[in-house]
Design a protein around this motif. Structure first.
Motif, PDB file in Angstrom:
ATOM      1  N   GLU A   1       0.680  -1.330   0.180  1.00  0.00           N
ATOM      2  CA  GLU A   1       0.014  -0.056  -0.027  1.00  0.00           C
ATOM      3  C   GLU A   1       0.926   1.105   0.061  1.00  0.00           C
ATOM      4  O   GLU A   1       0.700   2.091  -0.569  1.00  0.00           O
ATOM      5  CB  GLU A   1      -0.851  -0.057   1.283  1.00  0.00           C
ATOM      6  CG  GLU A   1      -1.886  -1.220   1.376  1.00  0.00           C
ATOM      7  CD  GLU A   1      -2.802  -1.313   0.123  1.00  0.00           C
ATOM      8  OE1 GLU A   1      -3.526  -0.427  -0.239  1.00  0.00           O
ATOM      9  OE2 GLU A   1      -2.589  -2.167  -0.444  1.00  0.00           O
ATOM     10  N   ILE A   2       2.047   1.047   0.890  1.00  0.00           N
ATOM     11  CA  ILE A   2       2.864   2.263   0.798  1.00  0.00           C
ATOM     12  C   ILE A   2       3.468   2.552  -0.563  1.00  0.00           C
ATOM     13  O   ILE A   2       3.433   3.715  -1.232  1.00  0.00           O
ATOM     14  CB  ILE A   2       3.880   2.133   1.781  1.00  0.00           C
ATOM     15  CG1 ILE A   2       3.466   2.272   3.368  1.00  0.00           C
ATOM     16  CG2 ILE A   2       5.083   3.181   1.437  1.00  0.00           C
ATOM     17  CD1 ILE A   2       4.596   1.814   4.242  1.00  0.00           C
ATOM     18  N   GLY A   3       3.641   1.341  -1.284  1.00  0.00           N
ATOM     19  CA  GLY A   3       4.480   1.222  -2.617  1.00  0.00           C
ATOM     20  C   GLY A   3       3.425   1.823  -3.611  1.00  0.00           C
ATOM     21  O   GLY A   3       3.758   2.670  -4.683  1.00  0.00           O
ATOM     22  N   ALA A   4       2.226   1.642  -3.515  1.00  0.00           N
ATOM     23  CA  ALA A   4       1.109   2.061  -4.338  1.00  0.00           C
ATOM     24  C   ALA A   4       0.482   3.659  -3.983  1.00  0.00           C
ATOM     25  O   ALA A   4      -0.331   4.271  -4.876  1.00  0.00           O
ATOM     26  CB  ALA A   4      -0.308   1.151  -4.435  1.00  0.00           C
ATOM     27  N   GLY A   5       1.157   4.073  -2.827  1.00  0.00           N
ATOM     28  CA  GLY A   5       0.633   5.631  -2.565  1.00  0.00           C
ATOM     29  C   GLY A   5      -0.858   5.512  -2.026  1.00  0.00           C
ATOM     30  O   GLY A   5      -1.358   6.675  -2.113  1.00  0.00           O
ATOM     31  N   ARG A   6      -1.269   4.456  -1.487  1.00  0.00           N
ATOM     32  CA  ARG A   6      -2.651   4.461  -0.886  1.00  0.00           C
ATOM     33  C   ARG A   6      -2.582   4.785   0.635  1.00  0.00           C
ATOM     34  O   ARG A   6      -1.434   4.862   1.091  1.00  0.00           O
ATOM     35  CB  ARG A   6      -3.360   3.126  -1.260  1.00  0.00           C
ATOM     36  CG  ARG A   6      -3.498   2.784  -2.498  1.00  0.00           C
ATOM     37  CD  ARG A   6      -4.342   1.784  -2.802  1.00  0.00           C
ATOM     38  NE  ARG A   6      -3.713   0.397  -2.933  1.00  0.00           N
ATOM     39  CZ  ARG A   6      -3.370  -0.268  -4.121  1.00  0.00           C
ATOM     40  NH1 ARG A   6      -3.560   0.152  -5.263  1.00  0.00           N
ATOM     41  NH2 ARG A   6      -2.554  -1.102  -3.908  1.00  0.00           N
TER      42      ARG A   6
ATOM     43  N   PRO B   1       0.330   4.361   6.964  1.00  0.00           N
ATOM     44  CA  PRO B   1       1.484   4.443   5.930  1.00  0.00           C
ATOM     45  C   PRO B   1       2.583   5.425   6.495  1.00  0.00           C
ATOM     46  O   PRO B   1       2.520   6.290   7.298  1.00  0.00           O
ATOM     47  CB  PRO B   1       0.993   5.068   4.700  1.00  0.00           C
ATOM     48  CG  PRO B   1       0.078   5.906   5.206  1.00  0.00           C
ATOM     49  CD  PRO B   1      -0.879   5.550   6.359  1.00  0.00           C
TER      50      PRO B   1
ATOM     51  N   LYS C   1       7.099   6.688   5.460  1.00  0.00           N
ATOM     52  CA  LYS C   1       8.097   6.617   4.231  1.00  0.00           C
ATOM     53  C   LYS C   1       9.101   5.547   4.696  1.00  0.00           C
ATOM     54  O   LYS C   1       9.563   5.271   5.556  1.00  0.00           O
ATOM     55  CB  LYS C   1       8.465   7.977   4.186  1.00  0.00           C
ATOM     56  CG  LYS C   1       9.863   8.037   3.298  1.00  0.00           C
ATOM     57  CD  LYS C   1      10.624   9.399   3.144  1.00  0.00           C
ATOM     58  CE  LYS C   1      11.786   9.641   2.082  1.00  0.00           C
ATOM     59  NZ  LYS C   1      12.225  10.943   2.138  1.00  0.00           N
TER      60      LYS C   1
ATOM     61  N   ALA D   1       7.909  -0.170  -2.239  1.00  0.00           N
ATOM     62  CA  ALA D   1       7.622   0.643  -1.341  1.00  0.00           C
ATOM     63  C   ALA D   1       8.837   1.655  -0.974  1.00  0.00           C
ATOM     64  O   ALA D   1       8.709   2.849  -1.021  1.00  0.00           O
ATOM     65  CB  ALA D   1       7.429  -0.083   0.210  1.00  0.00           C
TER      66      ALA D   1
ATOM     67  N   ASN E   1       9.265   3.920  -4.397  1.00  0.00           N
ATOM     68  CA  ASN E   1       8.209   4.853  -4.564  1.00  0.00           C
ATOM     69  C   ASN E   1       7.988   5.635  -3.468  1.00  0.00           C
ATOM     70  O   ASN E   1       7.281   6.791  -3.401  1.00  0.00           O
ATOM     71  CB  ASN E   1       6.671   4.135  -4.740  1.00  0.00           C
ATOM     72  CG  ASN E   1       6.718   3.528  -6.280  1.00  0.00           C
ATOM     73  OD1 ASN E   1       7.633   3.612  -6.952  1.00  0.00           O
ATOM     74  ND2 ASN E   1       5.690   2.986  -6.508  1.00  0.00           N
ATOM     75  N   SER E   2       8.918   5.588  -2.377  1.00  0.00           N
ATOM     76  CA  SER E   2       8.919   6.495  -1.245  1.00  0.00           C
ATOM     77  C   SER E   2      10.241   7.485  -1.475  1.00  0.00           C
ATOM     78  O   SER E   2      10.475   8.367  -0.653  1.00  0.00           O
ATOM     79  CB  SER E   2       9.010   5.884   0.157  1.00  0.00           C
ATOM     80  OG  SER E   2       7.940   5.265   0.577  1.00  0.00           O
TER      81      SER E   2
END
Length: 503
Positions: free
Chosen positions: A116-121, A167, A169, A203, A206-207
């Motif tokens: 979910e962190i990687g998907a920006g949700r 979430p 970083k 994650a 994309n962070s």
């Protein structure tokens, strides 16, 4: 783009103080130990990096100094969000002594949160953890006085309660693969499991963080077929070549464990010894019905596949474990999480989705403590933070759960005489307590979901019912009052318990 190779030392010195570092691994499966060793060496010689937040879903290391044990230094680590702590006694001591902020969450939750962190949700929203230590109404994942942050909240959607894991970083991901190609693509083809390697890389990348991958081999040509790639090079910042990287504790490299060869015989798991573990596992295995989808936990439950094989039932079920393994000859002890000749290896993340959604008909799990409400504790025992691993995800998703554990601990000795059980020496530590010290499984929550639950010990079997737990069976040779009721911290519901002969 060409891959960027580096040394483990350069990776370690490049990690900033205060960084959040996500680490892949399960025991010695996919353990990036060369990277962890370099971080330890850098800290001990320079004092940096320091004040790290460590995130890991499963226990990492051999229990003899590798893996997370390398990071267990005061000052090196500030906070740990861990799914399983048992492979690092030093990290457990730091948590006990409040030298770090210690949190534990279900392993599947941590892995899914990475996705979910990687998907920006906005974090992970799930039913997994309701009523347990992860629920803010219980502990909120906090495991010591230094853990003061709120990392999970309880919300409501369409009138139903859920947990939202917040979430954060991810600055660094440390993962491991088998081979890197010229573009930095990573294959895990020679590994025993895929675990959450891709989710951690996603994650961190994309962070805005860095992804460092330890591999045994470098390929001078792209992978064919392309489906061999598990982590695409776009996610990889640095590749660290470690030629002496071992596949796992059991072997430098064994294609049987990575599923790269077929069995050459019909041999099955080694038979269980005639001891208390076998007595409990025999009774638990009686709950199996052909055609079921099964999950086997660590400890006593890991011996059940051997018993099913003895009964000629090895081809009558679909077996899985949280590391992503389907079928095969399940391994035990320090190699739990792997199998010889697995029929399929999927990511642990995919496996936990299967569990969370109800894909398992029957789960066999261990039992540390059990109380009058049907709660079970395996995550914090005797003042020692253990963590749940995949226990919460599995038990809250499975349609039926059978817990397996000795009635008492420390010194318990039993013997069988034909079909009767003799308790030669009672245990010093009770396990059937008035209230468990840490709720890893919530009996009330299981009742709300209509789950069937049994608690199997060597001398008695209990069932979860409205109002608590009911004694439904005792082993032949056992005195109900003396050996069961007088040695419990609560009075179970009593009907007419059956007397069962040992098999």
């Amino acid at each position: 783009m060409r891959r960027r190779c580096s040394s483990a030392a350069d990776v370690a010195t490049g990690i900033a103080d205060g960084a959040t570092v996500a680490i892949c691994g399960s025991g010695t499966l996919l353990e990036p130990d060369a990277l962890l060793s370099a971080i330890e060496h850098s800290f001990l010689t320079t004092g940096h990096p320091r004040d790290l937040t460590i995130v890991h879903a499963l226990g990492i290391g051999d229990g003899q100094g590798s893996g997370l044990e390398r990071l267990a230094h005061k000052g090196l680590v500030r906070k740990v969000i861990g799914g399983h702590w048992s492979w690092s006694a030093k990290m457990q001591r730091l948590a006990r002594d409040n030298e770090i902020a210690a949190y534990t969450l279900p392993a599947g939750v941590i892995m899914s949160l990475m996705r979910e962190i990687g998907a920006g949700r906005p974090g992970l929203i799930t039913h997994i953890g309701l009523g347990t230590f992860a629920d803010p109404q219980v502990n909120g994942g906090r495991c010591n006085e230094s853990a003061v942050e709120t990392i999970v909240e309880r919300i409501e959607i369409d009138g139903q309660p859920y947990l939202r894991y917040k979430p954060f970083k991810v600055d660094v991901a440390l993962v491991r693969g088998s081979v890197a190609d010229p573009s930095g693509n990573i294959t895990l083809v020679h590994e025993a499991a895929d675990l959450d390697a891709y989710a951690l890389a996603l994650a961190a990348h994309n962070s805005g963080g860095k992804v460092h991958v330890q591999v045994r081999e470098l390929s001078e040509t792209p992978f064919v077929p392309a489906r061999m790639v598990r982590i695409p090079g776009v996610l990889v910042d640095q590749v660290v070549h470690v030629p002496d990287q071992r596949q796992c504790l059991a072997a430098d490299y064994d294609p049987q464990i990575s599923g790269e060869c077929l069995p050459t015989s019909d041999a099955v798991e080694a038979p269980l010894a005639e001891d208390i573990r076998r007595i409990i596992a025999q009774r638990a295995a009686d709950e199996f019905k052909p055609g079921m989808s099964l999950n086997f936990g660590f400890g006593i439950p890991a011996g059940i596949p051997s018993l099913l094989a003895e009964r000629g039932l090895q081809d009558q079920y679909w077996g899985t474990i949280e590391q992503g393994i389907h079928n095969g000859r399940m391994m035990d002890g320090a190699m739990f999480g792997a199998a010889r000749y697995p029929q399929a290896i999927v990511t642990s993340l995919d496996q936990f989705d299967f569990y969370s959604g109800g894909g398992v008909d029957l789960a066999f799990l261990g039992m540390g403590e059990m109380d009058q409400y049907g709660n079970v504790n395996v995550s914090s025992l005797g003042g020692r933070l253990v963590g749940p691993g995949g226990f919460v995800d599995i038990t809250q998703g499975a349609r039926k759960v059978v817990f397996c554990g000795a009635f008492e601990a420390k010194g318990l000795q039993v013997a069988r005489h034909g079909t009767e059980l003799e308790i030669a020496r009672v245990g010093e530590v009770p396990k059937l307590v008035a209230q468990v010290s840490h709720i890893t499984f919530s009996g009330p929550q299981a009742l709300l979901s209509g789950k069937e639950v049994l608690y199997v010990t060597e001398r008695a079997v209990f069932r979860l019912v409205e109002g608590g737990v009911e004694l439904i069976e005792v082993a032949q040779g056992v005195d109900v009052q003396r050996d069961v009721l007088d040695r419990m911290a609560f009075m179970p519901l009593l009907g007419e318990p059956q007397v069962a002969a040992l098999k």
